[in-house]
Structures are given as C-alpha cells and as structure tokens.
Design a protein around this motif. Structure first.
Motif, PDB file in Angstrom:
ATOM      1  N   THR A  61      -1.646  13.522  10.216  1.00  0.00           N
ATOM      2  CA  THR A  61      -0.923  14.694   9.732  1.00  0.00           C
ATOM      3  C   THR A  61      -1.525  15.932  10.366  1.00  0.00           C
ATOM      4  O   THR A  61      -2.680  15.939  10.794  1.00  0.00           O
ATOM      5  CB  THR A  61      -1.020  14.810   8.206  1.00  0.00           C
ATOM      6  OG1 THR A  61      -2.412  14.865   7.840  1.00  0.00           O
ATOM      7  CG2 THR A  61      -0.375  13.618   7.528  1.00  0.00           C
ATOM      8  N   GLY A  62      -0.735  16.963  10.429  1.00  0.00           N
ATOM      9  CA  GLY A  62      -1.197  18.203  11.023  1.00  0.00           C
ATOM     10  C   GLY A  62      -2.137  18.950  10.087  1.00  0.00           C
ATOM     11  O   GLY A  62      -2.393  18.532   8.954  1.00  0.00           O
ATOM     12  N   PRO A  63      -2.636  20.070  10.546  1.00  0.00           N
ATOM     13  CA  PRO A  63      -3.541  20.845   9.711  1.00  0.00           C
ATOM     14  C   PRO A  63      -2.805  21.430   8.507  1.00  0.00           C
ATOM     15  O   PRO A  63      -1.627  21.769   8.581  1.00  0.00           O
ATOM     16  CB  PRO A  63      -4.038  21.942  10.647  1.00  0.00           C
ATOM     17  CG  PRO A  63      -3.016  22.038  11.708  1.00  0.00           C
ATOM     18  CD  PRO A  63      -2.419  20.677  11.847  1.00  0.00           C
ATOM     19  N   ARG A  64      -3.522  21.540   7.414  1.00  0.00           N
ATOM     20  CA  ARG A  64      -2.928  22.098   6.197  1.00  0.00           C
ATOM     21  C   ARG A  64      -3.585  23.436   5.913  1.00  0.00           C
ATOM     22  O   ARG A  64      -4.802  23.556   5.924  1.00  0.00           O
ATOM     23  CB  ARG A  64      -3.134  21.149   5.034  1.00  0.00           C
ATOM     24  CG  ARG A  64      -2.437  19.836   5.276  1.00  0.00           C
ATOM     25  CD  ARG A  64      -2.594  18.914   4.135  1.00  0.00           C
ATOM     26  NE  ARG A  64      -1.989  17.638   4.494  1.00  0.00           N
ATOM     27  CZ  ARG A  64      -1.790  16.676   3.660  1.00  0.00           C
ATOM     28  NH1 ARG A  64      -2.170  16.790   2.420  1.00  0.00           N
ATOM     29  NH2 ARG A  64      -1.232  15.557   4.057  1.00  0.00           N
ATOM     30  N   ALA A  65      -2.759  24.430   5.633  1.00  0.00           N
ATOM     31  CA  ALA A  65      -3.263  25.778   5.382  1.00  0.00           C
ATOM     32  C   ALA A  65      -3.022  26.145   3.925  1.00  0.00           C
ATOM     33  O   ALA A  65      -2.042  25.715   3.304  1.00  0.00           O
ATOM     34  CB  ALA A  65      -2.565  26.776   6.296  1.00  0.00           C
ATOM     35  N   SER A  66      -3.907  26.947   3.405  1.00  0.00           N
ATOM     36  CA  SER A  66      -3.735  27.411   2.026  1.00  0.00           C
ATOM     37  C   SER A  66      -2.681  28.515   2.000  1.00  0.00           C
ATOM     38  O   SER A  66      -2.264  29.035   3.034  1.00  0.00           O
ATOM     39  CB  SER A  66      -5.062  27.924   1.477  1.00  0.00           C
ATOM     40  OG  SER A  66      -5.457  29.077   2.189  1.00  0.00           O
ATOM     41  N   GLN A  67      -2.268  28.913   0.791  1.00  0.00           N
ATOM     42  CA  GLN A  67      -1.234  29.933   0.674  1.00  0.00           C
ATOM     43  C   GLN A  67      -1.722  31.288   1.153  1.00  0.00           C
ATOM     44  O   GLN A  67      -0.946  32.072   1.689  1.00  0.00           O
ATOM     45  CB  GLN A  67      -0.771  30.008  -0.771  1.00  0.00           C
ATOM     46  CG  GLN A  67       0.004  28.771  -1.169  1.00  0.00           C
ATOM     47  CD  GLN A  67       1.208  29.149  -1.978  1.00  0.00           C
ATOM     48  OE1 GLN A  67       1.163  30.062  -2.766  1.00  0.00           O
ATOM     49  NE2 GLN A  67       2.287  28.429  -1.778  1.00  0.00           N
ATOM     50  N   LYS A  68      -3.025  31.573   0.992  1.00  0.00           N
ATOM     51  CA  LYS A  68      -3.570  32.842   1.491  1.00  0.00           C
ATOM     52  C   LYS A  68      -3.446  32.922   3.008  1.00  0.00           C
ATOM     53  O   LYS A  68      -3.077  33.959   3.562  1.00  0.00           O
ATOM     54  CB  LYS A  68      -5.037  32.974   1.102  1.00  0.00           C
ATOM     55  CG  LYS A  68      -5.286  33.427  -0.287  1.00  0.00           C
ATOM     56  CD  LYS A  68      -6.788  33.618  -0.473  1.00  0.00           C
ATOM     57  CE  LYS A  68      -7.089  34.211  -1.826  1.00  0.00           C
ATOM     58  NZ  LYS A  68      -8.531  34.444  -1.998  1.00  0.00           N
ATOM     59  N   VAL A  69      -3.770  31.831   3.679  1.00  0.00           N
ATOM     60  CA  VAL A  69      -3.699  31.817   5.138  1.00  0.00           C
ATOM     61  C   VAL A  69      -2.254  31.970   5.600  1.00  0.00           C
ATOM     62  O   VAL A  69      -1.961  32.727   6.535  1.00  0.00           O
ATOM     63  CB  VAL A  69      -4.328  30.520   5.692  1.00  0.00           C
ATOM     64  CG1 VAL A  69      -4.105  30.398   7.183  1.00  0.00           C
ATOM     65  CG2 VAL A  69      -5.807  30.466   5.369  1.00  0.00           C
TER      66      VAL A  69
END
Length: 88
Positions: A61-69
C-alpha cells in the motif's frame, strides 16, 4: 483454498512440460542440451508465475498521511481545491 489449488495446477502443468520435454529429448543427438533447455524454461516460467501470484496476494500500500498533513498540503499547494482559482 483457491490459491492452493491454482498453485498445484500450475506446478503440475510445468512439471508435465519438463517431463514431456525430457522424454522428447531422447530422440535427438544433443539430448543433454535439449533437456537443459526444457528444464530451465519450465523452472523459470514457474518461478515468474509464482512470484507474480504471491505479489498479488499481499499487495503493497502507498504511504498514509494524517489529516493534518493532508490539510497542510491543500493549504500550501496553489492548485488545491481549497483556493478560489479553477484548476487547470
């Protein structure tokens, strides 16, 4: 269960390919070379197939970012949908 069945079916297929090539090589003068070619072809094709199957069983899976990012990217990038301008 279906993965195990497909692995068994294709393994049997490539083993039969090698076996038939091994037997067919008896007729020719350079039987050792022909046997080697059939053996390498069968093993390499089976290996390519099984690696492809195993990669599809557990995909990366690709990278996961938080909502802030994500909000930061939308704020700083000029072509994000947050801005009033239309995207090209």
């Amino acid at each position: 269960m279906s993965t195990l069945i497909s692995i068994l079916v294709f393994t049997i297929f490539w083993l039969l390919f090698i076996l038939i090539g091994w037997m067919a090589a008896k007729r020719y003068k350079d039987k050792d070379l022909i046997r080697c070619c059939f053996l390498l072809t069968g093993v390499c094709c089976w290996l390519i197939w099984v690696v492809t199957l195993l990669m599809q069983l557990n995909p990366l899976t690709g990278p996961r970012a938080s909502q802030k990012v994500i909000f930061g990217m939308m704020t700083y990038w000029k072509n994000s949908f947050i801005h009033n301008e239309n995207d090209p």
